[in-house]
Design an enzyme around this catalytic site. Sequence first.
Site, short mmCIF file in Angstrom:
data_model
loop_
_atom_site.label_atom_id
_atom_site.label_comp_id
_atom_site.label_asym_id
_atom_site.label_seq_id
_atom_site.Cartn_x
_atom_site.Cartn_y
_atom_site.Cartn_z
N ARG A 99 0.87 -1.19 0.00
CA ARG A 99 0.00 0.00 0.00
C ARG A 99 0.89 1.22 0.00
O ARG A 99 2.09 1.14 0.16
CB ARG A 99 -1.03 -0.02 1.14
CG ARG A 99 -0.67 -0.63 2.44
CD ARG A 99 0.39 0.09 3.23
NE ARG A 99 0.09 1.50 3.37
CZ ARG A 99 0.97 2.44 3.57
NH1 ARG A 99 2.27 2.15 3.69
NH2 ARG A 99 0.62 3.72 3.69
N GLY A 100 0.23 2.38 -0.18
CA GLY A 100 1.00 3.60 -0.39
C GLY A 100 1.10 3.79 -1.90
O GLY A 100 1.50 2.85 -2.61
N ALA A 101 0.71 4.98 -2.39
CA ALA A 101 0.56 5.16 -3.83
C ALA A 101 1.78 4.73 -4.66
O ALA A 101 1.65 3.92 -5.59
CB ALA A 101 0.18 6.61 -4.12
N ARG A 141 -7.65 -1.04 -6.82
CA ARG A 141 -8.03 0.07 -5.92
C ARG A 141 -8.25 1.31 -6.79
O ARG A 141 -7.51 1.51 -7.76
CB ARG A 141 -6.92 0.37 -4.88
CG ARG A 141 -6.75 -0.74 -3.84
CD ARG A 141 -5.78 -0.33 -2.74
NE ARG A 141 -6.41 0.50 -1.73
CZ ARG A 141 -5.74 1.14 -0.76
NH1 ARG A 141 -4.42 1.04 -0.70
NH2 ARG A 141 -6.37 1.85 0.14
N GLN A 190 -2.34 2.77 9.85
CA GLN A 190 -1.04 2.89 9.15
C GLN A 190 -0.05 3.72 9.95
O GLN A 190 1.16 3.50 9.86
CB GLN A 190 -1.24 3.54 7.76
CG GLN A 190 -1.90 2.64 6.73
CD GLN A 190 -3.41 2.80 6.71
OE1 GLN A 190 -4.02 3.20 7.70
NE2 GLN A 190 -4.04 2.47 5.60
N ASP A 227 -2.39 10.55 -2.63
CA ASP A 227 -2.73 9.43 -3.52
C ASP A 227 -3.09 9.87 -4.93
O ASP A 227 -2.94 9.12 -5.88
CB ASP A 227 -3.89 8.63 -2.92
CG ASP A 227 -3.38 7.75 -1.80
OD1 ASP A 227 -3.31 8.24 -0.66
OD2 ASP A 227 -3.00 6.60 -2.08
N ASN A 233 -5.85 12.00 0.01
CA ASN A 233 -4.92 11.21 0.82
C ASN A 233 -5.74 10.47 1.87
O ASN A 233 -6.97 10.59 1.93
CB ASN A 233 -3.86 12.12 1.46
CG ASN A 233 -2.72 11.31 2.06
OD1 ASN A 233 -2.14 10.44 1.41
ND2 ASN A 233 -2.39 11.56 3.32
N LYS A 234 -5.07 9.70 2.68
CA LYS A 234 -5.72 8.85 3.68
C LYS A 234 -6.81 9.60 4.44
O LYS A 234 -6.64 10.75 4.82
CB LYS A 234 -4.64 8.33 4.64
CG LYS A 234 -5.10 7.44 5.76
CD LYS A 234 -5.98 6.29 5.31
CE LYS A 234 -5.37 5.45 4.21
NZ LYS A 234 -6.37 4.55 3.56
O1 MRU Z 1 -4.68 2.98 2.09
P1 MRU Z 1 -3.21 3.26 1.98
O2 MRU Z 1 -2.43 2.76 3.15
O3 MRU Z 1 -2.65 2.78 0.66
O4 MRU Z 1 -3.11 4.85 1.98
C1 MRU Z 1 -1.84 5.42 1.83
C2 MRU Z 1 -1.83 6.90 1.87
O5 MRU Z 1 -2.85 7.56 1.99
C3 MRU Z 1 -0.49 7.56 1.69
O6 MRU Z 1 -0.41 8.75 2.41
C4 MRU Z 1 -0.27 7.88 0.19
O7 MRU Z 1 -0.51 6.73 -0.58
C5 MRU Z 1 1.09 8.38 -0.08
S1 MRU Z 1 2.33 7.15 0.16
C6 MRU Z 1 3.83 7.85 -0.20
#
Ligand code: MRU
Length: 350
Positions: free
Chosen positions: A49-51, A93, A200, A241, A251-252
């Site tokens: 996970r994480g973009a 996703r 997270q 994201d 973002n999250k």
């Molecule tokens: O649901 P996730 O854990 O994939 O969400 C991640 C985030 O919101 C991060 O802040 C974003 O992807 C940037 S990661 C460098």
Amino acid sequence: MHVFDIAPVRYTDGTMLILDQTRLPGEEVYIEIETKEAVFEAIQKLRVRGAPAIGVAAAYGLYVAVRDFPETGDLVEFAKMLQEAGTYLAAARPTAVNLSWAITRMQTRFTEQQPKSVGEAKALLFAEAEAIRAEDEAACYAMGAHGLSLLKPGMGILTHCNAGTIATARYGTCLSPIYLGQERGYGFRVFADETRPLLQGARLTSWELSKAGVDVTLICDNMASIVMKNGWIDAVVTGCDRMAANGDGANKIGTSGVAILAKAYGIPFYMYVPTSTIDLETATGDDIIIEERDGEEIYRMWYEKPMAPAGIKTYNPAFDVTKAEYITAVITEKGIVRPPYGENLKKLLK
Ligand code: MRU
């Protein structure tokens, strides 16, 4: 082992491995990925996970999807398989643009290069996946240097979710300047929001920062206001994201609330956005699709028994959009972008 040596996605000796982030911080387990279905599942279940890391996983995953195609097979059939695998993986996703960005980049490399054989096609797809990984690592390093120019030694920094080394190829986006500052003796004090419902911040950010020796304090999401009021926060840093053309950034879930609080307390809010996360095709944040996840993540996942009455209605959006007006600056690998974002993001990507 240094935290930078823990890669969320790696492809070595013919094997694709993903660090299963659902098992952190308790266990550091890598799972072998052998099919496109396994890549899809790993992205959807947040094992990766994480973009940016999702983009890297999709790129190698696309290669895995076609790597067993017979070398003597028909290139037209190969192209069809590549197309179908890309469409399939892109649906894992919806919010992080890096997923479709990486898939499109792989497919474009194939169509533009016009390989003469299946063997050649596979080699160039693998090279493209390697390039996506390496470029993300370089971008994160560069964001660290740009971001550090906005911070001063001894600052208190609040972050939300995890945009660290395990969310990227290496170094992280918004945690990259914190690591660089750590190397240079800046002595930052980091506050990590736990980031409900999937934690997270608690499970990943506080794990990777403490592993690197950074001074990190874990707080619940609803404590952001008090730490700001206490005067402990000098800057907020988050990842992104998908950033729309007007500078609205998804973002999250919870990020927009933190940004609004930061503005109320006069604290700068910095969003770290590699150019792979900027989506000029999407006009504003209202056009970004927000992933909704199972309510089970809210009422049961982390508890021994359900913490809500049976059959409770839930609403579980995984992301929210921070309006451009709350973002003090956007940090990219190409430099720092200031408002007006509509104009300046376009200029940056030219
Ligand atoms: O649901 P996730 O854990 O994939 O969400 C991640 C985030 O919101 C991060 O802040 C974003 O992807 C940037 S990661 C460098």
